[in-house]
Design a protein around this motif. Sequence first.
Motif, PDB file in Angstrom:
ATOM      1  N   PRO A  30      -3.245  -1.678 -19.888  1.00 40.78           N
ATOM      2  CA  PRO A  30      -4.625  -2.625 -19.650  1.00 40.78           C
ATOM      3  C   PRO A  30      -3.903  -3.807 -18.790  1.00 40.78           C
ATOM      4  O   PRO A  30      -5.092  -4.666 -18.034  1.00 40.78           O
ATOM      5  CB  PRO A  30      -4.861  -3.085 -20.918  1.00 40.78           C
ATOM      6  CG  PRO A  30      -3.826  -3.110 -21.725  1.00 40.78           C
ATOM      7  CD  PRO A  30      -2.876  -2.035 -21.467  1.00 40.78           C
ATOM      8  N   GLY A  31      -2.695  -4.280 -18.610  1.00 40.30           N
ATOM      9  CA  GLY A  31      -2.415  -5.349 -17.793  1.00 40.30           C
ATOM     10  C   GLY A  31      -0.930  -5.242 -17.348  1.00 40.30           C
ATOM     11  O   GLY A  31      -0.515  -3.945 -17.154  1.00 40.30           O
ATOM     12  N   GLY A  32      -0.111  -6.303 -17.513  1.00 37.10           N
ATOM     13  CA  GLY A  32       1.570  -6.071 -17.361  1.00 37.10           C
ATOM     14  C   GLY A  32       2.111  -5.589 -18.583  1.00 37.10           C
ATOM     15  O   GLY A  32       1.458  -5.349 -19.593  1.00 37.10           O
ATOM     16  N   PHE A  33       3.616  -5.513 -18.505  1.00 37.65           N
ATOM     17  CA  PHE A  33       4.209  -5.214 -19.638  1.00 37.65           C
ATOM     18  C   PHE A  33       5.190  -6.253 -20.106  1.00 37.65           C
ATOM     19  O   PHE A  33       4.843  -7.615 -19.762  1.00 37.65           O
ATOM     20  CB  PHE A  33       5.048  -3.866 -19.599  1.00 37.65           C
ATOM     21  CG  PHE A  33       5.302  -3.129 -20.715  1.00 37.65           C
ATOM     22  CD1 PHE A  33       4.174  -2.727 -21.561  1.00 37.65           C
ATOM     23  CD2 PHE A  33       6.566  -2.729 -20.763  1.00 37.65           C
ATOM     24  CE1 PHE A  33       4.660  -1.860 -22.523  1.00 37.65           C
ATOM     25  CE2 PHE A  33       6.904  -2.131 -22.161  1.00 37.65           C
ATOM     26  CZ  PHE A  33       6.093  -1.677 -22.972  1.00 37.65           C
ATOM     27  N   ASP A  91       2.592   2.770 -14.975  1.00 36.42           N
ATOM     28  CA  ASP A  91       1.473   2.212 -15.939  1.00 36.42           C
ATOM     29  C   ASP A  91       1.017   2.953 -17.154  1.00 36.42           C
ATOM     30  O   ASP A  91      -0.040   2.854 -17.595  1.00 36.42           O
ATOM     31  CB  ASP A  91       0.023   1.716 -15.057  1.00 36.42           C
ATOM     32  CG  ASP A  91      -0.446   3.071 -14.482  1.00 36.42           C
ATOM     33  OD1 ASP A  91       0.056   4.283 -14.646  1.00 36.42           O
ATOM     34  OD2 ASP A  91      -1.465   2.892 -13.747  1.00 36.42           O
ATOM     35  N   PHE A  92       1.945   3.770 -17.681  1.00 33.87           N
ATOM     36  CA  PHE A  92       1.710   4.702 -18.907  1.00 33.87           C
ATOM     37  C   PHE A  92       0.549   5.507 -18.685  1.00 33.87           C
ATOM     38  O   PHE A  92      -0.281   5.466 -19.315  1.00 33.87           O
ATOM     39  CB  PHE A  92       1.662   3.722 -20.076  1.00 33.87           C
ATOM     40  CG  PHE A  92       2.892   2.888 -20.524  1.00 33.87           C
ATOM     41  CD1 PHE A  92       3.935   3.456 -21.190  1.00 33.87           C
ATOM     42  CD2 PHE A  92       3.172   1.599 -19.919  1.00 33.87           C
ATOM     43  CE1 PHE A  92       5.074   2.837 -21.280  1.00 33.87           C
ATOM     44  CE2 PHE A  92       4.343   0.908 -19.935  1.00 33.87           C
ATOM     45  CZ  PHE A  92       5.303   1.505 -20.987  1.00 33.87           C
ATOM     46  N   HIS A  93       0.619   6.051 -17.609  1.00 33.88           N
ATOM     47  CA  HIS A  93      -0.622   7.437 -17.059  1.00 33.88           C
ATOM     48  C   HIS A  93      -1.855   6.606 -17.076  1.00 33.88           C
ATOM     49  O   HIS A  93      -2.673   7.149 -17.490  1.00 33.88           O
ATOM     50  CB  HIS A  93      -0.245   8.227 -18.307  1.00 33.88           C
ATOM     51  CG  HIS A  93       1.052   8.914 -18.548  1.00 33.88           C
ATOM     52  ND1 HIS A  93       1.745   9.450 -17.505  1.00 33.88           N
ATOM     53  CD2 HIS A  93       1.893   8.879 -19.448  1.00 33.88           C
ATOM     54  CE1 HIS A  93       2.935   9.843 -17.901  1.00 33.88           C
ATOM     55  NE2 HIS A  93       3.008   9.758 -19.053  1.00 33.88           N
ATOM     56  N   ARG A 131      -0.608  -1.818  -9.583  1.00 36.00           N
ATOM     57  CA  ARG A 131      -0.239  -3.411  -9.461  1.00 36.00           C
ATOM     58  C   ARG A 131      -1.098  -4.002 -10.640  1.00 36.00           C
ATOM     59  O   ARG A 131      -2.231  -3.525 -10.920  1.00 36.00           O
ATOM     60  CB  ARG A 131      -0.296  -3.760  -8.359  1.00 36.00           C
ATOM     61  CG  ARG A 131       0.167  -3.414  -7.341  1.00 36.00           C
ATOM     62  CD  ARG A 131       1.789  -3.640  -6.983  1.00 36.00           C
ATOM     63  NE  ARG A 131       2.619  -3.385  -5.951  1.00 36.00           N
ATOM     64  CZ  ARG A 131       3.172  -2.043  -6.095  1.00 36.00           C
ATOM     65  NH1 ARG A 131       3.361  -1.509  -7.017  1.00 36.00           N
ATOM     66  NH2 ARG A 131       3.681  -1.909  -4.718  1.00 36.00           N
ATOM     67  N   HIS A 132      -0.572  -4.947 -11.182  1.00 38.11           N
ATOM     68  CA  HIS A 132      -1.259  -5.939 -12.227  1.00 38.11           C
ATOM     69  C   HIS A 132      -1.449  -7.354 -11.324  1.00 38.11           C
ATOM     70  O   HIS A 132      -0.245  -7.998 -11.099  1.00 38.11           O
ATOM     71  CB  HIS A 132      -0.635  -6.102 -13.417  1.00 38.11           C
ATOM     72  CG  HIS A 132      -1.477  -7.009 -14.490  1.00 38.11           C
ATOM     73  ND1 HIS A 132      -0.712  -8.132 -14.940  1.00 38.11           N
ATOM     74  CD2 HIS A 132      -2.795  -7.186 -14.737  1.00 38.11           C
ATOM     75  CE1 HIS A 132      -1.544  -8.806 -15.720  1.00 38.11           C
ATOM     76  NE2 HIS A 132      -2.908  -7.936 -15.706  1.00 38.11           N
ATOM     77  N   LEU A 133      -2.862  -7.444 -11.083  1.00 39.33           N
ATOM     78  CA  LEU A 133      -3.027  -8.865 -10.485  1.00 39.33           C
ATOM     79  C   LEU A 133      -2.141  -9.051  -9.234  1.00 39.33           C
ATOM     80  O   LEU A 133      -1.600 -10.203  -8.899  1.00 39.33           O
ATOM     81  CB  LEU A 133      -2.560 -10.076 -11.453  1.00 39.33           C
ATOM     82  CG  LEU A 133      -3.476 -10.279 -12.852  1.00 39.33           C
ATOM     83  CD1 LEU A 133      -2.860 -11.393 -13.648  1.00 39.33           C
ATOM     84  CD2 LEU A 133      -5.187 -10.432 -12.486  1.00 39.33           C
ATOM     85  N   GLY A 134      -2.038  -7.860  -8.573  1.00 39.80           N
ATOM     86  CA  GLY A 134      -1.233  -7.977  -7.251  1.00 39.80           C
ATOM     87  C   GLY A 134       0.370  -8.468  -7.348  1.00 39.80           C
ATOM     88  O   GLY A 134       0.712  -8.263  -6.456  1.00 39.80           O
ATOM     89  N   THR A 135       0.659  -8.582  -8.567  1.00 40.28           N
ATOM     90  CA  THR A 135       2.290  -8.652  -8.825  1.00 40.28           C
ATOM     91  C   THR A 135       3.119  -7.588  -8.627  1.00 40.28           C
ATOM     92  O   THR A 135       3.071  -6.501  -9.092  1.00 40.28           O
ATOM     93  CB  THR A 135       2.392  -9.340 -10.393  1.00 40.28           C
ATOM     94  OG1 THR A 135       1.444 -10.490 -10.449  1.00 40.28           O
ATOM     95  CG2 THR A 135       3.693  -9.654 -10.461  1.00 40.28           C
ATOM     96  N   ASP A 136       4.133  -7.760  -7.682  1.00 43.62           N
ATOM     97  CA  ASP A 136       4.988  -6.708  -7.480  1.00 43.62           C
ATOM     98  C   ASP A 136       6.485  -7.365  -7.435  1.00 43.62           C
ATOM     99  O   ASP A 136       6.642  -7.973  -6.486  1.00 43.62           O
ATOM    100  CB  ASP A 136       4.649  -5.880  -6.357  1.00 43.62           C
ATOM    101  CG  ASP A 136       5.911  -4.589  -6.258  1.00 43.62           C
ATOM    102  OD1 ASP A 136       5.995  -4.075  -7.064  1.00 43.62           O
ATOM    103  OD2 ASP A 136       6.157  -4.385  -4.989  1.00 43.62           O
ATOM    104  N   CYS A 137       7.184  -6.683  -8.354  1.00 40.50           N
ATOM    105  CA  CYS A 137       8.654  -7.353  -8.239  1.00 40.50           C
ATOM    106  C   CYS A 137       9.787  -6.350  -8.701  1.00 40.50           C
ATOM    107  O   CYS A 137       9.207  -5.392  -9.173  1.00 40.50           O
ATOM    108  CB  CYS A 137       8.672  -8.500  -9.117  1.00 40.50           C
ATOM    109  SG  CYS A 137       8.769  -8.227 -10.924  1.00 40.50           S
TER     110      CYS A 137
END
Length: 445
Positions: free
Chosen positions: A145-148, A139-141, A96-102
């Motif tokens: 570094p963050g979100g996309f 997350d590209f293996h 996850r990035h910053l706990g964000t999941d959608c």
Amino acid sequence: MTGADRGLFAPVHDEITAFDLPVTGRLPESLRGRYLRNGPNPLTGDEPAARHWSGGEGMIHGVRLRNGRAEWYRNRWIRSDDVAGRLGEKLLHGPRHLGTDCAPNSHVQFFAGHCLALVEGGALPYEIDSELFTIGPFDFHGTLPGGFAAHSVVDPRTGELHAVAYCWAWPYVQHLVVGTDGCVRRRVDVPVAGRPMMHDFSLTEHHVLLYDLPVVLAPERGRTGFPYTWEPGRPARLGVLPREGRAADVRWLEVEPCCVLHPVNAYEHDGGRCVTIHLVRHERLFDGSRTAPDGHRGRLESWTADLVTGTVRRQQLDDRAVEFPRADPRRLTGPYRYAYAVHEREGGRGGLGAGLVKFDVLRGTSEEFRVPPGGDIGEGVFVPAAADAAEDDGWVLAFTYEPARAATDLVVLAAQDVAAGPVARVHLPVRVPPGFHGNWVPDDV
């Protein structure tokens, strides 16, 4: 158009698989692969995102073509943890990035052996398999570094994937380069103030172009709809970042206030002195409504950025309201001639697209395939007839709503004669709601 409205914009409630689809006309033998398109499809109608047609969990719709046959149609929700939980399924979990999941609802991109559902704003992509089942967050293996981002560009020269990501928690936007091995090899954090929405970007042979415009993130509005707002008085500027440059190397060129959701293509000329960009420009968006991207209709424009004088010259190319522009992916980052865009229906009621327009941006001409009254058409995706075929020697694929059947067709248009209408129609057994972006995934990738 709110979630309470029915008709074409209403979500579908079932995932189906249909084989051996009926075809009118003849499918080109060279079409061997999958046409995939992403779009919002709320699981229920009571959440804030469902109050406008363009909000809701992502659903991938796909049609498999091979040997002149339409082998199958599938539709599948992206299984974020929330979606899987509400469907009573096992949670996939993952990074996850910053706990964000959608459940990403904006685009679908195939790269380095991975088919990815994309969305912006700091979330990760989700990987899906060849039959549209969700594999999980990607997350590209471990190198992202963050979100996309919702939009990305595969450079036809290098084969690398470029994207510009932004996030509510970042005081910068991030240019990312993914190598052909599927790992992020480069990131540049470009400081920007006020959390601008950068839904898309442009790429040339030597530059990355950033659209820092007056639509900004307003996370507090996410509770009632779209977390964006038009910010009057905010400066509008075009950023020119050298591909291998640092954040300090960005040149910011002043432009008139506007919103750009989707550029077509950009390329350098005059010995690298100038950059021409073709894009759809809106006077403003997200102005006054908390639940919808309200604003002026977009028009196709040409911007010429003079990198010596630091000025940008605008020219409107057509009077029609258009959106979702695409070009031959083999021509991206360089000179090209043809663009394809949806001619937007005034008012948006009863559908989004009145037709699909082919623009010749060199000659300034166009032709259009129109859908019948009560019909609709989505984004057109160009597929070349062969790897070395001419720029418009190929096919344009799009979903159309057919009111006589109350269902959707996948139409195949000959790119050299779009106005003649489809050479083939694949008749789906269901209606596909209006959505966003898609791609063709050939069998040989």
